[in-house]
Design a protein around this motif. Structure first.
Motif, short mmCIF file in Angstrom:
data_model
loop_
_atom_site.label_atom_id
_atom_site.label_comp_id
_atom_site.label_asym_id
_atom_site.label_seq_id
_atom_site.Cartn_x
_atom_site.Cartn_y
_atom_site.Cartn_z
N ILE A 194 1.32 -9.75 4.95
CA ILE A 194 1.73 -8.35 5.08
C ILE A 194 0.53 -7.46 5.39
O ILE A 194 0.62 -6.53 6.19
CB ILE A 194 2.45 -7.88 3.79
N LYS A 195 -0.60 -7.77 4.81
CA LYS A 195 -1.82 -6.99 5.05
C LYS A 195 -2.26 -7.06 6.51
O LYS A 195 -2.88 -6.13 7.02
CB LYS A 195 -2.97 -7.48 4.17
N LEU B 143 -0.27 -7.19 9.16
CA LEU B 143 0.68 -6.54 10.07
C LEU B 143 0.14 -5.19 10.55
O LEU B 143 -0.62 -4.53 9.82
CB LEU B 143 2.02 -6.32 9.36
N ARG C 20 3.84 -2.89 8.68
CA ARG C 20 3.42 -3.08 7.28
C ARG C 20 4.09 -2.02 6.40
O ARG C 20 4.61 -2.33 5.33
CB ARG C 20 1.91 -3.01 7.17
N GLU C 21 4.12 -0.78 6.86
CA GLU C 21 4.71 0.30 6.08
C GLU C 21 6.20 0.06 5.87
O GLU C 21 6.73 0.28 4.77
CB GLU C 21 4.48 1.63 6.80
#
Length: 139
Positions: A123-124, A126, A131-132
């Motif tokens: 996820i980090k 993206l 990511r948001e």
């Protein structure tokens, strides 16, 4: 032997000697009988906690504690609740220990933690908006 009125009056005035002579031994006996054999050492703590709660809430309980009997009933109920809390904590502790001893549960917990860490790392990486969206949607 003091009367109930004398015991209650002295308790409300902060003179606890009479209360501890006349009432405390029965409260302690009750707590010891309610506790399991391996938990008897908690009896005095349960009684002291119950007395402290009444003592600190005396102003708000003044109308409810009009007799020594009502004070005793309140204390017995408080002691019972203290004992239930001890049993609940002991049950959670025992379950935790048994889960730690079970190799399958322990291995699954490790795998779950590693998988969760891997997902967070992905996820980090993206781009900002993606990511948001993931963070807002699932986390």
């Amino acid at each position: 032997m003091a009367t109930d009125g004398q015991i209650l009056d002295s308790f409300q005035q902060g003179k606890l000697e009479l209360f501890y002579q006349e009432v405390y031994p029965r409260l302690l006996l009750y707590a010891k009988k309610m506790l399991d054999a391996d938990q008897k050492f908690y009896a005095e703590d349960c009684v002291q906690n119950a007395i402290y709660k009444v003592w600190t809430r005396q102003d708000s309980l003044h109308t409810a504690l009009t007799s020594l009997m009502s004070l005793k009933i309140y204390l017995y109920m408080s002691i019972r609740n203290e004992i239930f809390n001890i049993r609940r904590k002991q049950s959670h502790h025992n379950r935790y220990l048994s889960e730690q001893e079970d190799p399958v549960i322990f291995r699954n917990a490790i795998i779950e933690n590693e998988a969760r860490a891997a997902v967070f790392e992905v996820i980090k990486t993206l781009p900002g908006k993606e990511r948001e969206i993931i963070v807002m949607s699932f986390l």
